[in-house]
Design a protein around this motif. Structure first.
Motif, mmCIF file in Angstrom:
data_model
loop_
_atom_site.group_PDB
_atom_site.id
_atom_site.type_symbol
_atom_site.label_atom_id
_atom_site.label_comp_id
_atom_site.label_asym_id
_atom_site.label_seq_id
_atom_site.Cartn_x
_atom_site.Cartn_y
_atom_site.Cartn_z
ATOM 1 N N GLY A 28 -16.034 9.202 -54.758
ATOM 2 C CA GLY A 28 -17.625 8.670 -55.577
ATOM 3 C C GLY A 28 -17.035 7.140 -56.153
ATOM 4 O O GLY A 28 -18.166 6.202 -56.443
ATOM 5 N N GLN A 29 -15.704 6.737 -56.346
ATOM 6 C CA GLN A 29 -15.489 4.932 -56.970
ATOM 7 C C GLN A 29 -15.938 4.573 -55.283
ATOM 8 O O GLN A 29 -16.340 3.250 -55.722
ATOM 9 C CB GLN A 29 -13.790 5.170 -56.947
ATOM 10 C CG GLN A 29 -13.597 5.658 -58.220
ATOM 11 C CD GLN A 29 -12.087 5.964 -58.280
ATOM 12 O OE1 GLN A 29 -11.135 5.974 -57.525
ATOM 13 N NE2 GLN A 29 -11.787 5.543 -59.596
ATOM 14 N N ARG A 30 -15.777 5.188 -54.065
ATOM 15 C CA ARG A 30 -16.394 4.539 -53.056
ATOM 16 C C ARG A 30 -18.320 4.321 -52.642
ATOM 17 O O ARG A 30 -18.565 2.918 -52.039
ATOM 18 C CB ARG A 30 -15.515 5.266 -51.588
ATOM 19 C CG ARG A 30 -13.505 5.380 -51.196
ATOM 20 C CD ARG A 30 -13.680 5.462 -49.965
ATOM 21 N NE ARG A 30 -13.504 4.456 -49.370
ATOM 22 C CZ ARG A 30 -13.197 5.107 -47.230
ATOM 23 N NH1 ARG A 30 -12.650 6.295 -46.990
ATOM 24 N NH2 ARG A 30 -14.680 4.176 -47.163
ATOM 25 N N LEU A 31 -18.385 5.464 -53.105
ATOM 26 C CA LEU A 31 -19.334 5.184 -53.216
ATOM 27 C C LEU A 31 -20.271 4.224 -54.640
ATOM 28 O O LEU A 31 -21.729 3.911 -54.086
ATOM 29 C CB LEU A 31 -20.605 6.272 -53.040
ATOM 30 C CG LEU A 31 -20.052 7.305 -51.953
ATOM 31 C CD1 LEU A 31 -20.578 8.880 -52.356
ATOM 32 C CD2 LEU A 31 -20.814 6.545 -50.913
ATOM 33 N N ARG A 32 -19.441 4.117 -55.038
ATOM 34 C CA ARG A 32 -20.229 2.851 -57.006
ATOM 35 C C ARG A 32 -20.794 1.880 -56.127
ATOM 36 O O ARG A 32 -21.437 1.827 -56.344
ATOM 37 C CB ARG A 32 -19.180 3.113 -57.778
ATOM 38 C CG ARG A 32 -19.401 2.779 -58.456
ATOM 39 C CD ARG A 32 -18.051 2.034 -59.059
ATOM 40 N NE ARG A 32 -17.852 3.187 -60.151
ATOM 41 C CZ ARG A 32 -15.856 2.501 -60.439
ATOM 42 N NH1 ARG A 32 -15.336 1.993 -60.497
ATOM 43 N NH2 ARG A 32 -15.386 4.132 -60.978
ATOM 44 N N THR A 33 -20.009 0.761 -55.669
ATOM 45 C CA THR A 33 -20.744 -0.095 -55.103
ATOM 46 C C THR A 33 -22.338 -0.067 -53.670
ATOM 47 O O THR A 33 -21.981 -1.036 -53.634
ATOM 48 C CB THR A 33 -19.739 -1.075 -53.837
ATOM 49 O OG1 THR A 33 -18.763 -0.096 -53.250
ATOM 50 C CG2 THR A 33 -18.664 -1.539 -55.000
ATOM 51 N N ARG A 34 -21.658 0.865 -53.246
ATOM 52 C CA ARG A 34 -22.802 1.416 -52.246
ATOM 53 C C ARG A 34 -24.602 2.177 -52.669
ATOM 54 O O ARG A 34 -25.712 1.909 -52.064
ATOM 55 C CB ARG A 34 -22.482 2.397 -50.805
ATOM 56 C CG ARG A 34 -21.648 1.287 -50.547
ATOM 57 C CD ARG A 34 -21.130 2.694 -49.573
ATOM 58 N NE ARG A 34 -19.630 2.210 -48.780
ATOM 59 C CZ ARG A 34 -19.434 2.292 -47.739
ATOM 60 N NH1 ARG A 34 -19.663 3.655 -46.699
ATOM 61 N NH2 ARG A 34 -18.061 1.834 -47.506
ATOM 62 N N ALA A 63 -17.183 13.728 -57.897
ATOM 63 C CA ALA A 63 -18.096 12.419 -57.281
ATOM 64 C C ALA A 63 -18.777 11.883 -58.648
ATOM 65 O O ALA A 63 -18.978 10.568 -58.770
ATOM 66 C CB ALA A 63 -18.770 12.923 -56.207
ATOM 67 N N ILE A 64 -19.376 12.564 -59.512
ATOM 68 C CA ILE A 64 -20.027 11.915 -60.140
ATOM 69 C C ILE A 64 -19.237 10.991 -61.038
ATOM 70 O O ILE A 64 -19.922 9.648 -62.337
ATOM 71 C CB ILE A 64 -20.655 13.158 -61.109
ATOM 72 C CG1 ILE A 64 -21.749 13.327 -60.740
ATOM 73 C CG2 ILE A 64 -21.145 12.353 -62.565
ATOM 74 C CD1 ILE A 64 -22.297 14.795 -60.791
ATOM 75 N N LYS A 65 -18.087 11.530 -61.347
ATOM 76 C CA LYS A 65 -17.204 10.849 -62.446
ATOM 77 C C LYS A 65 -16.616 8.965 -61.307
ATOM 78 O O LYS A 65 -16.675 8.264 -62.399
ATOM 79 C CB LYS A 65 -15.792 11.421 -63.058
ATOM 80 C CG LYS A 65 -14.535 10.850 -64.271
ATOM 81 C CD LYS A 65 -13.476 11.295 -63.894
ATOM 82 C CE LYS A 65 -12.703 10.906 -64.866
ATOM 83 N NZ LYS A 65 -13.351 10.504 -66.115
ATOM 84 N N GLY A 66 -16.143 9.464 -60.168
ATOM 85 C CA GLY A 66 -15.463 8.643 -59.489
ATOM 86 C C GLY A 66 -16.916 7.111 -59.727
ATOM 87 O O GLY A 66 -16.413 6.091 -59.712
ATOM 88 N N ILE A 67 -18.411 7.876 -59.744
ATOM 89 C CA ILE A 67 -18.839 6.557 -60.012
ATOM 90 C C ILE A 67 -19.133 5.884 -61.504
ATOM 91 O O ILE A 67 -19.686 4.817 -61.430
ATOM 92 C CB ILE A 67 -20.165 7.312 -58.957
ATOM 93 C CG1 ILE A 67 -20.290 7.740 -57.916
ATOM 94 C CG2 ILE A 67 -21.569 5.765 -59.632
ATOM 95 C CD1 ILE A 67 -21.433 8.058 -56.757
ATOM 96 N N THR A 68 -19.602 7.284 -62.020
ATOM 97 C CA THR A 68 -20.159 6.745 -63.539
ATOM 98 C C THR A 68 -18.537 6.422 -64.814
ATOM 99 O O THR A 68 -18.754 5.680 -65.630
ATOM 100 C CB THR A 68 -21.293 7.921 -64.391
ATOM 101 O OG1 THR A 68 -20.236 8.630 -64.245
ATOM 102 C CG2 THR A 68 -22.278 7.969 -63.087
ATOM 103 N N PHE A 85 -28.902 6.608 -59.426
ATOM 104 C CA PHE A 85 -28.149 8.065 -60.065
ATOM 105 C C PHE A 85 -28.138 8.362 -61.041
ATOM 106 O O PHE A 85 -27.940 9.161 -61.107
ATOM 107 C CB PHE A 85 -26.976 7.520 -58.877
ATOM 108 C CG PHE A 85 -25.626 8.862 -58.988
ATOM 109 C CD1 PHE A 85 -25.658 9.063 -57.743
ATOM 110 C CD2 PHE A 85 -25.152 9.035 -59.819
ATOM 111 C CE1 PHE A 85 -24.669 10.805 -57.726
ATOM 112 C CE2 PHE A 85 -23.505 10.145 -59.730
ATOM 113 C CZ PHE A 85 -23.784 10.292 -58.630
ATOM 114 N N ARG A 86 -27.388 7.568 -61.938
ATOM 115 C CA ARG A 86 -27.420 7.767 -63.730
ATOM 116 C C ARG A 86 -28.625 8.961 -63.719
ATOM 117 O O ARG A 86 -28.228 10.072 -64.783
ATOM 118 C CB ARG A 86 -26.713 6.942 -64.080
ATOM 119 C CG ARG A 86 -25.517 5.916 -64.047
ATOM 120 C CD ARG A 86 -25.150 5.231 -64.832
ATOM 121 N NE ARG A 86 -23.834 3.939 -64.455
ATOM 122 C CZ ARG A 86 -23.242 4.577 -65.065
ATOM 123 N NH1 ARG A 86 -23.174 4.764 -66.664
ATOM 124 N NH2 ARG A 86 -22.025 4.062 -65.629
#
Length: 253
Positions: A219-225, A23-28, A231-232
């Protein structure tokens, strides 16, 4: 002799770790090997943790390197960085095979502390001139690969270096994925060559694929929300605490 009964608590831990790291990788765009290694190294030796992380890290970064539409521009710019990282990793694994795993776990902790401090303090590095960039690519790639071979983490100095290049977001994400793919192959080959890649670890790593991809997709879906900056900072704060614990455990008298 009947097969050993699987440790359900350990299996649940592995699942949870890869779900969180994915999840963290998907966001960052990075962090799966580093976060997974940091947590798994609390319950097993660093080489064992590295063996577990290999397959999920390779698979998720192949996806990351191929997705995004900037693969060829990224390859043209970063090929020498990735090649030097692969070579450095092979030599790093050779040192790992002859070293104290506990001390290397402490080194991983120090790397986590350094990377977290850099991310939290946010130093702004100026982009290098094109001529300097060309010869610094193999230097930074080789150093990153050497540390990846020693600790399994391809975060330092790869992430600050790629950030300093001011790459477009797609190229940064794909470039980091390309670097991890480049180091994972010699890392796995080196661990196997030195007898540190057990069959049981490979089977457990296979089980870590599903939660890693599930976490990455979420994480990729949450990236824009989510507020990415908050978060970082939370992630880097957790990594800082984890790194301090690993370093203290390894170097305490």
């Amino acid at each position: 002799m009947p097969p050993p009964i699987p440790d359900l608590a350990d299996a649940a831990l592995v699942w949870a770790v890869f779900l969180l790291a994915g999840a963290i990788k998907g966001i960052t765009g990075f962090g799966l090997p580093t976060i997974a290694l940091g947590v798994l190294a609390l319950t097993r030796s660093l080489p064992d943790a590295m063996a577990l992380v290999l397959l999920p890290a390779f698979a998720t970064n192949v996806w990351q390197a191929l997705a995004g539409g900037a693969l060829w521009p990224t390859l043209r710019r970063l090929w020498s960085f990735a090649l030097a990282a692969a070579v450095g990793t092979w030599f790093g694994v050779g040192v790992l095979a002859r070293s104290d795993a506990a001390l290397l776990s402490g080194l991983l902790g120090l790397l986590l502390v350094g990377a977290s401090c850099l991310a939290l303090l946010g130093p702004q590095w100026r982009p290098p001139a094109p001529r300097r960039e060309r010869w610094l690519h193999p230097v930074m790639g080789g150093a990153s690969g050497l540390l990846a071979g020693l600790t399994g983490s391809f975060l330092m100095p790869a992430a600050p270096w790629l950030a300093a290049l001011r790459l477009p977001p797609a190229q940064f994400v794909q470039g980091f994925g390309l670097g991890v793919v480049a180091v994972t192959l010699p890392l796995g080959a080196g661990l196997a060559r030195h007898g540190m890649l057990a069959l049981e670890s490979g089977l457990t790593a296979l089980a870590g694929l599903a939660p890693a991809f599930l976490g990455m997709a979420a994480g990729q879906r949450l990236r824009t929300r989510l507020p990415e900056l908050w978060f970082r900072r939370a992630v880097q704060g957790a990594l800082l605490a984890l790194g301090l614990y690993l370093a203290a455990r390894a170097f305490a008298p």
